[in-house]
Design a protein around this motif. Structure first.
Motif, PDB file in Angstrom:
ATOM      1  N   ASN A   1      18.502 -25.643   2.587  1.00  0.00           N
ATOM      2  CA  ASN A   1      19.179 -25.681   3.602  1.00  0.00           C
ATOM      3  C   ASN A   1      17.374 -27.020   4.399  1.00  0.00           C
ATOM      4  N   GLY A   2      17.020 -27.043   4.022  1.00  0.00           N
ATOM      5  CA  GLY A   2      15.270 -27.826   4.936  1.00  0.00           C
ATOM      6  C   GLY A   2      14.115 -27.133   5.189  1.00  0.00           C
ATOM      7  N   ARG A   3      14.849 -25.466   5.054  1.00  0.00           N
ATOM      8  CA  ARG A   3      13.639 -24.677   5.885  1.00  0.00           C
ATOM      9  C   ARG A   3      12.150 -24.732   5.291  1.00  0.00           C
ATOM     10  N   SER A   4      11.390 -24.528   4.874  1.00  0.00           N
ATOM     11  CA  SER A   4      10.136 -24.389   4.927  1.00  0.00           C
ATOM     12  C   SER A   4       8.923 -23.669   6.013  1.00  0.00           C
ATOM     13  N   GLY A   5       7.976 -22.848   5.005  1.00  0.00           N
ATOM     14  CA  GLY A   5       6.895 -22.372   5.398  1.00  0.00           C
ATOM     15  C   GLY A   5       5.671 -21.760   4.709  1.00  0.00           C
ATOM     16  N   ILE A   6       4.807 -21.186   5.413  1.00  0.00           N
ATOM     17  CA  ILE A   6       4.042 -20.543   4.624  1.00  0.00           C
ATOM     18  C   ILE A   6       3.668 -18.752   5.071  1.00  0.00           C
ATOM     19  N   SER A   7       3.865 -18.232   3.753  1.00  0.00           N
ATOM     20  CA  SER A   7       4.049 -16.652   3.852  1.00  0.00           C
ATOM     21  C   SER A   7       2.503 -16.367   3.433  1.00  0.00           C
ATOM     22  N   LEU A   8       1.613 -15.431   3.944  1.00  0.00           N
ATOM     23  CA  LEU A   8       0.933 -14.725   3.533  1.00  0.00           C
ATOM     24  C   LEU A   8       0.275 -13.694   3.134  1.00  0.00           C
ATOM     25  N   SER A   9      -0.007 -13.059   1.573  1.00  0.00           N
ATOM     26  CA  SER A   9      -0.005 -11.385   1.172  1.00  0.00           C
ATOM     27  C   SER A   9      -1.570 -11.642   0.949  1.00  0.00           C
ATOM     28  N   ALA A  10      -1.986 -10.725   1.079  1.00  0.00           N
ATOM     29  CA  ALA A  10      -3.112  -9.891   0.225  1.00  0.00           C
ATOM     30  C   ALA A  10      -2.748  -8.785  -0.350  1.00  0.00           C
ATOM     31  N   ASP A  11      -4.072  -8.565  -1.225  1.00  0.00           N
ATOM     32  CA  ASP A  11      -3.900  -7.248  -2.395  1.00  0.00           C
ATOM     33  C   ASP A  11      -4.662  -5.730  -1.822  1.00  0.00           C
ATOM     34  N   GLU A  12      -5.515  -6.275  -1.036  1.00  0.00           N
ATOM     35  CA  GLU A  12      -5.312  -5.002   0.262  1.00  0.00           C
ATOM     36  C   GLU A  12      -5.900  -5.577   2.056  1.00  0.00           C
ATOM     37  N   VAL A  13      -6.332  -4.085   2.821  1.00  0.00           N
ATOM     38  CA  VAL A  13      -6.592  -4.828   3.537  1.00  0.00           C
ATOM     39  C   VAL A  13      -7.653  -3.720   4.128  1.00  0.00           C
ATOM     40  N   VAL A  14      -8.839  -4.133   4.738  1.00  0.00           N
ATOM     41  CA  VAL A  14     -10.080  -2.887   4.916  1.00  0.00           C
ATOM     42  C   VAL A  14     -10.804  -3.627   6.395  1.00  0.00           C
ATOM     43  N   PRO A  15     -10.589  -2.225   6.757  1.00  0.00           N
ATOM     44  CA  PRO A  15     -11.646  -2.874   8.315  1.00  0.00           C
ATOM     45  C   PRO A  15     -12.737  -3.088   8.266  1.00  0.00           C
TER      46      PRO A  15
ATOM     47  N   PHE B   1      -9.025  -9.082   4.576  1.00  0.00           N
ATOM     48  CA  PHE B   1      -8.462  -9.501   3.738  1.00  0.00           C
ATOM     49  C   PHE B   1      -8.501  -9.575   2.492  1.00  0.00           C
ATOM     50  N   ARG B   2      -8.914  -8.460   1.485  1.00  0.00           N
ATOM     51  CA  ARG B   2      -9.369  -9.107   0.203  1.00  0.00           C
ATOM     52  C   ARG B   2      -7.756  -9.868  -1.042  1.00  0.00           C
ATOM     53  N   GLY B   3      -8.148 -10.701  -1.762  1.00  0.00           N
ATOM     54  CA  GLY B   3      -7.543 -11.063  -2.351  1.00  0.00           C
ATOM     55  C   GLY B   3      -5.750 -12.097  -1.873  1.00  0.00           C
ATOM     56  N   LEU B   4      -6.570 -13.312  -0.084  1.00  0.00           N
ATOM     57  CA  LEU B   4      -6.050 -13.411   0.271  1.00  0.00           C
ATOM     58  C   LEU B   4      -4.922 -14.483  -0.282  1.00  0.00           C
ATOM     59  N   THR B   5      -3.395 -14.744  -0.523  1.00  0.00           N
ATOM     60  CA  THR B   5      -3.032 -15.731  -0.777  1.00  0.00           C
ATOM     61  C   THR B   5      -2.315 -15.869   0.075  1.00  0.00           C
ATOM     62  N   ALA B   6      -1.987 -17.454  -0.118  1.00  0.00           N
ATOM     63  CA  ALA B   6      -1.254 -18.048   0.871  1.00  0.00           C
ATOM     64  C   ALA B   6       0.162 -19.123   0.315  1.00  0.00           C
ATOM     65  N   PHE B   7       0.881 -18.690   0.573  1.00  0.00           N
ATOM     66  CA  PHE B   7       2.483 -19.221  -0.598  1.00  0.00           C
ATOM     67  C   PHE B   7       3.404 -20.138   0.094  1.00  0.00           C
ATOM     68  N   TYR B   8       3.591 -21.395   0.071  1.00  0.00           N
ATOM     69  CA  TYR B   8       4.395 -22.202   0.284  1.00  0.00           C
ATOM     70  C   TYR B   8       5.880 -22.094   0.131  1.00  0.00           C
ATOM     71  N   TRP B   9       6.418 -21.745   0.815  1.00  0.00           N
ATOM     72  CA  TRP B   9       8.268 -21.480   0.317  1.00  0.00           C
ATOM     73  C   TRP B   9       8.813 -23.175   0.949  1.00  0.00           C
TER      74      TRP B   9
ATOM     75  N   ALA C   1       1.085  -1.253   0.338  1.00  0.00           N
ATOM     76  CA  ALA C   1      -0.158  -0.157  -0.076  1.00  0.00           C
ATOM     77  C   ALA C   1       1.219   1.581   0.178  1.00  0.00           C
ATOM     78  N   ALA C   2       0.375   2.508  -0.317  1.00  0.00           N
ATOM     79  CA  ALA C   2       1.237   3.252  -0.610  1.00  0.00           C
ATOM     80  C   ALA C   2       1.627   4.279   0.822  1.00  0.00           C
ATOM     81  N   LYS C   3       0.913   3.789   1.362  1.00  0.00           N
ATOM     82  CA  LYS C   3       0.554   4.893   2.558  1.00  0.00           C
ATOM     83  C   LYS C   3       0.280   3.371   4.160  1.00  0.00           C
ATOM     84  N   GLU C   4       0.934   3.660   4.733  1.00  0.00           N
ATOM     85  CA  GLU C   4       0.972   2.504   6.373  1.00  0.00           C
ATOM     86  C   GLU C   4      -0.490   2.670   6.532  1.00  0.00           C
ATOM     87  N   PRO C   5      -1.311   0.999   6.378  1.00  0.00           N
ATOM     88  CA  PRO C   5      -2.676   1.196   6.835  1.00  0.00           C
ATOM     89  C   PRO C   5      -3.015   0.959   8.243  1.00  0.00           C
TER      90      PRO C   5
END
Length: 115
Positions: free
Chosen positions: A88-102, A76-84, A62-66
């Motif tokens: 070295n054997g490390r792995s996990g899931i990260s989440l991102s979203a297109d936007e956050v709305v109260p 969260f709009r456009g909520l997406t989970a990424f498996y990485w 976002a251009a400005k801090e939410p």
């Protein structure tokens, strides 16, 4: 890396805890591919099935801090989970979203936090 788009309504309730710039190892704020600053929105996720709540971080560009009131419910709009995984054997899931709305009635469904 595998990617999965998540439903806005089937992941339980999210309550904002805090917002911070997403920074690299040198302390420089990260940006997305378009140069938009990225923010980490830390939330308390309360699953719909009643299982224990957990703290979840979601990356949002976002251009400005939410500006989110602590413990307000957010969507969260456009909520997406990424498996990485790394070599070295490390792995996990990260989440991102297109936007956050109260989720409060005072905000229209199309208004982004921070605007």
């Amino acid at each position: 890396m595998q990617k999965m788009v998540l439903s806005e309504t089937e992941n339980g309730l999210f309550q904002a805890i805090g917002v911070a710039p997403r920074v690299d190892r040198e302390g420089v704020q990260r940006t997305d591919k378009d140069g938009t600053p990225q923010w980490t929105v830390e939330t308390l996720r309360r699953p719909a099935d009643g299982s224990p709540a957990e703290v979840i971080a979601v990356r949002v560009a976002a251009a400005k801090e939410p500006h989110l009131t602590p413990m307000c419910e957010v969507i969260f709009r456009g909520l997406t989970a990424f498996y990485w995984s790394m070599e070295n054997g490390r792995s996990g899931i990260s989440l991102s979203a297109d936007e956050v709305v109260p989720a409060s009635a005072g905000h229209s469904r199309g208004e982004k936090a921070g605007e």
